[in-house]
Design a protein around this motif. Sequence first.
Motif, short mmCIF file in Angstrom:
data_model
loop_
_atom_site.label_atom_id
_atom_site.label_comp_id
_atom_site.label_asym_id
_atom_site.label_seq_id
_atom_site.Cartn_x
_atom_site.Cartn_y
_atom_site.Cartn_z
N GLU A 1 -84.17 -67.55 41.13
CA GLU A 1 -84.01 -67.56 39.75
C GLU A 1 -82.43 -67.46 39.32
O GLU A 1 -82.21 -67.99 38.43
CB GLU A 1 -84.48 -66.23 39.44
N GLY A 2 -81.71 -67.04 40.37
CA GLY A 2 -80.31 -67.29 40.28
C GLY A 2 -79.94 -68.54 40.20
O GLY A 2 -79.02 -69.11 39.25
N GLU A 3 -80.07 -69.68 40.87
CA GLU A 3 -80.14 -70.82 40.80
C GLU A 3 -80.35 -71.32 39.55
O GLU A 3 -79.55 -72.32 38.74
CB GLU A 3 -80.62 -71.78 41.89
N CYS A 4 -81.64 -71.22 39.04
CA CYS A 4 -81.92 -71.67 37.94
C CYS A 4 -80.98 -70.92 36.75
O CYS A 4 -80.83 -72.13 35.73
CB CYS A 4 -83.49 -70.75 37.46
N PHE A 5 -80.70 -69.86 36.61
CA PHE A 5 -79.51 -69.33 35.72
C PHE A 5 -78.40 -70.14 35.79
O PHE A 5 -77.60 -70.55 34.55
CB PHE A 5 -79.42 -67.66 36.04
N ALA A 6 -78.03 -70.55 37.06
CA ALA A 6 -76.71 -71.45 37.09
C ALA A 6 -76.91 -72.65 36.70
O ALA A 6 -75.88 -73.21 35.98
CB ALA A 6 -76.09 -71.39 38.58
N ILE A 7 -77.93 -73.18 36.70
CA ILE A 7 -78.24 -74.67 36.22
C ILE A 7 -78.28 -74.55 34.72
O ILE A 7 -77.77 -75.55 34.18
CB ILE A 7 -79.32 -75.24 36.75
N THR A 8 -78.72 -73.49 34.27
CA THR A 8 -79.03 -73.42 32.77
C THR A 8 -77.37 -73.19 32.13
O THR A 8 -77.30 -73.91 31.25
CB THR A 8 -79.74 -72.37 32.30
N ALA A 9 -76.69 -72.49 32.84
CA ALA A 9 -75.21 -72.15 32.44
C ALA A 9 -74.50 -73.45 32.31
O ALA A 9 -73.67 -74.00 31.49
CB ALA A 9 -74.63 -71.42 33.19
N ALA A 10 -74.83 -74.40 33.39
CA ALA A 10 -74.23 -75.82 33.60
C ALA A 10 -74.48 -76.70 32.37
O ALA A 10 -73.91 -77.40 31.91
CB ALA A 10 -74.32 -76.32 34.98
N LEU A 11 -75.90 -76.76 32.22
CA LEU A 11 -76.60 -77.53 31.06
C LEU A 11 -75.78 -76.99 29.66
O LEU A 11 -75.42 -77.80 28.69
CB LEU A 11 -77.98 -77.21 30.97
N TYR A 12 -75.51 -75.85 29.36
CA TYR A 12 -75.08 -74.99 28.17
C TYR A 12 -73.50 -75.64 28.05
O TYR A 12 -73.23 -76.35 27.11
CB TYR A 12 -74.82 -73.60 28.47
N ALA A 13 -72.81 -75.78 29.42
CA ALA A 13 -71.49 -76.43 29.42
C ALA A 13 -71.42 -77.72 29.25
O ALA A 13 -70.52 -78.45 28.37
CB ALA A 13 -70.80 -75.88 30.66
N VAL A 14 -72.33 -78.44 29.67
CA VAL A 14 -72.22 -79.89 29.26
C VAL A 14 -72.76 -80.43 27.90
O VAL A 14 -72.06 -81.19 27.26
CB VAL A 14 -73.43 -80.37 30.18
N ALA A 15 -73.79 -79.33 27.31
CA ALA A 15 -74.01 -79.78 26.07
C ALA A 15 -72.71 -79.46 25.07
O ALA A 15 -72.54 -80.03 24.11
CB ALA A 15 -75.19 -79.04 25.73
#
Length: 147
Positions: A56-70
């Motif tokens: 779940e922590g990895e999912c949160f980190a990937i979501t944060a990375a997607l946010y930064a890319v967007a």
Amino acid sequence: MGREDARAHLAALETFQGKMTEELTCPLWYAPVIGGLFAMLTYAMSLERPFMFALEGECFAITAALYAVARRRLGYFVNGYRRGRTRKIAFGLLMFLYCMMGLSGAGAWIWHLGWLPTVAAAASFLAGCWGSVLWQRAWRADMTAEL
């Protein structure tokens, strides 16, 4: 303002709408990433607690990375909970994800069916991909219709 000025303004608006629609297009790789996040969250429910929290922590980190890319690419980030068709799609996806997460956890911990979390994760992946594309189309349609 004369007819020619009005026609020129309408033509400029149509050109702007076309460019805006192109700008609002997410890259094709967004859909499998969203599907992967759905699958990871679903499968995490079948794991022992430390591993579940790590995934779940990895999912949160990937979501944060997607946010930064967007934010870097578009200059803003839009979530799925805005007014219009996108809210209905996001709500449906969220309900489906919760059902698959429950099925994954129940399959592993209650029914002891080792294959069920994998099937639920695969269904979540497909739903995440499909839902991401569907949400993007609805968002673009809503945005261009409001001009």
